[in-house]
Scaffold this active site. Structure first.
Site, PDB file in Angstrom:
ATOM      1  N   CYS A 217       1.276   1.606  13.013  1.00 26.71           N
ATOM      2  CA  CYS A 217       3.040   2.381  12.391  1.00 26.71           C
ATOM      3  C   CYS A 217       3.160   3.615  13.510  1.00 26.71           C
ATOM      4  CB  CYS A 217       3.234   2.908  11.000  1.00 26.71           C
ATOM      5  SG  CYS A 217       1.353   2.852  10.421  1.00 26.71           S
TER       6      CYS A 217
ATOM      7  N   GLY B 150       0.867  -1.107  -0.674  1.00 33.10           N
ATOM      8  CA  GLY B 150      -0.282   0.192   0.032  1.00 33.10           C
ATOM      9  C   GLY B 150       0.420   1.269   0.051  1.00 33.10           C
TER      10      GLY B 150
ATOM     11  N   GLN C  19      -7.359  -1.081   4.185  1.00 32.06           N
ATOM     12  CA  GLN C  19      -8.308  -1.667   4.738  1.00 32.06           C
ATOM     13  C   GLN C  19      -9.450  -2.546   4.425  1.00 32.06           C
ATOM     14  OE1 GLN C  19      -7.660  -2.371   7.130  1.00 32.06           O
ATOM     15  NE2 GLN C  19      -5.700  -1.055   7.911  1.00 32.06           N
TER      16      GLN C  19
HETATM   17  C1  LIG Z   1      -5.156   2.740   4.901  1.00 31.90           C
HETATM   18  C2  LIG Z   1      -3.918   1.634   4.742  1.00 31.90           C
HETATM   19  N1  LIG Z   1      -3.103   2.553   3.656  1.00 31.90           N
HETATM   20  C3  LIG Z   1      -1.479   1.494   3.529  1.00 31.90           C
HETATM   21  C4  LIG Z   1      -1.282   1.200   4.377  1.00 31.90           C
HETATM   22  C5  LIG Z   1       0.077   0.281   3.999  1.00 31.90           C
HETATM   23  O1  LIG Z   1       0.026  -1.041   3.346  1.00 31.90           O
HETATM   24  P1  LIG Z   1       1.618  -1.459   3.321  1.00 31.90           P
HETATM   25  O2  LIG Z   1       2.073  -1.461   5.194  1.00 31.90           O
HETATM   26  O3  LIG Z   1       1.343  -2.822   2.421  1.00 31.90           O
HETATM   27  O4  LIG Z   1       2.789  -0.451   2.690  1.00 31.90           O
HETATM   28  C6  LIG Z   1      -1.795   0.879   5.616  1.00 31.90           C
HETATM   29  C7  LIG Z   1      -0.872  -0.523   6.713  1.00 31.90           C
HETATM   30  O5  LIG Z   1      -1.863  -0.652   7.764  1.00 31.90           O
HETATM   31  C8  LIG Z   1      -3.266   0.783   5.644  1.00 31.90           C
HETATM   32  O6  LIG Z   1      -4.057   1.108   6.630  1.00 31.90           O
END
Ligand SMILES: Cc1ncc(COP(=O)(O)O)c(C=O)c1O
Length: 396
Positions: A331, A76, A186
């Site tokens: 995060c 993402g 999500q």
């Molecule tokens: C809404 C949303 N976008 C993007 C991401 C990032 O995805 P990735 O962990 O695959 O980089 C997350 C991860 O928690 C997320 O919840």
């Protein structure tokens, strides 16, 4: 669930990541044969190439798009960066369309891209979201104009589970000639998701939220739209994303696709469990307020504020009892600052610091929910009693 010696561990943090799906674990041996480079034209690459083609095809069927509109990537965050940076490069001194619109509650991989654009002097409009999770449509309409280049809004919020009306947002944005990107990380695996219905130009996804492995995701780019290749290199993904493909990750994703087809059934089952969890908490623990529970939200997510309890203390106490939950986005763990998402929605620092997010998934049983609520009650009672003793000492 891991069971280290006598202690049991329960995972209730599916919005942070999910455990590997049972099919991935059971069939893992099959993946070991997929070490060939999908770009090789000899026998060693053939199986990998076939896997890529079949997985892309199945995903495209599920999302109701064309297979060539899908680009495999690392997840993402990469997808979000790719889309937004494409448009920051498109703005030129002579173009009329220079403005960006996003919301105040986006994932950091979107928020930070727009903050960087703003620092470079670009115009970014931040659409607010109220305490119930409602997107400020009136505010959106006010700033949307012939100057808008890109609208980037998430489908579902990782912390509160709120679902934004992306199809309506896209319709309005397109009527004004702007491009639309939806962060769908999500939403996948939790709600029915058709990109044909959403009608966005770009959508970003991650495999580790649906039982796949970390470091694999995919980006939808509608045919004919611009895209900057963020990772220059080989000619993979039709020159749109350099780097040898992650065969094992793509294989694991292929094992998770059946669950996306039966989503209506899964949705109801998970929603019933989440609603039961909230009912039990309401009955047994005073001073709990559920965030965004009246609007449309993900069926697995429960975001709450528990008065008189510090979220970090609560999280650590529950962890000691074997429960994995979250106080905000994963995060931001290790960061004592309250969740920027809840602050942006108008919650006070104290409220945001008393927040708890429980996100359940395909492995969560009724029994775990029952035990979790009992443990939560015990822990909350203990923390509140310590707090009240401390207050008595301070005031004496
Ligand atoms: C809404 C949303 N976008 C993007 C991401 C990032 O995805 P990735 O962990 O695959 O980089 C997350 C991860 O928690 C997320 O919840």
């Amino acid at each position: 669930m891991p069971n280290f010696a006598s202690k049991s561990f329960y995972y209730l943090d599916y919005n942070a990541t999910s455990p590997l799906s049972d099919k991935v674990v059971q069939n893992w041996n099959q993946a070991l044969d997929l070490w060939g480079n999908a770009s090789s034209i000899h026998w060693a690459g053939r199986k990998s190439k076939l896997l890529l083609r079949e997985t892309r095809q199945k995903l495209a069927e599920i999302l109701e798009i064309s297979p060539l509109e899908l680009i495999f990537n690392s997840g993402g965050s990469e997808g979000n960066n790719t889309v937004i940076k494409t448009f920051s490069d498109l703005v030129s001194a002579s173009s009329i369309r220079k403005e960006f619109i996003t919301s105040t509650v986006e994932h950091p991989s979107v928020r930070k891209c727009f903050e960087a654009l703003q620092e470079q002097g670009h115009v970014v409009h931040w659409i607010s979201v109220d305490k119930n999770g409602n997107f400020d449509f009136a505010g959106f309409k006010k700033v949307l104009s012939e100057k808008t280049l890109l609208v980037s809004v998430m489908l579902a919020n990782n912390e509160t589970g709120t679902i934004f009306p992306i199809a309506e947002i896209a319709k309005l944005a397109h009527a004004n000639g702007a491009y639309v990107h939806a962060d769908c990380v999500q939403g996948l695996g939790k709600i029915k998701l058709s990109l044909k219905d959403l009608d966005v130009d770009y959508a970003t996804f991650s495999a580790h939220k649906i039982g796949g492995v970390k470091g694999l995701g995919f980006l939808y780019q509608k045919k004919g739209t611009p895209l900057k290749n963020l990772i220059l290199g080989g000619a993979q993904e039709r020159q749109r994303r350099g780097g040898t493909e992650n065969n094992l990750g793509i294989w694991a994703l292929s094992q998770c696709l059946d669950q996306l087809r039966n989503i209506e059934h899964t949705y109801l089952d998970i929603k019933a469990k989440r609603d039961h969890l909230e009912d039990l908490i309401k009955q047994q623990i005073s001073g709990c307020v559920f965030n965004c529970s009246t609007g449309e939200r993900l069926p697995n997510t429960s975001s709450m504020i528990i008065s008189g309890v510090d979220g970090e203390t609560l999280l650590m106490s529950l962890d000691l009892k074997g429960y994995a939950v979250s106080t905000g986005a994963a995060c931001s763990s290790g960061n004592p600052e309250p969740s920027p998402v809840l602050l942006a929605m108008g919650f006070s620092r104290a409220e945001a610091q008393s927040s708890l997010r429980v996100s359940i998934g395909f492995n969560t049983t009724d029994e775990v929910i029952l035990h979790f609520v009992e443990t939560l009650k015990e822990v909350v009672t203990r923390i509140r009693s310590i707090n009240s003793q401390d207050n008595q000492v301070l005031s004496s």
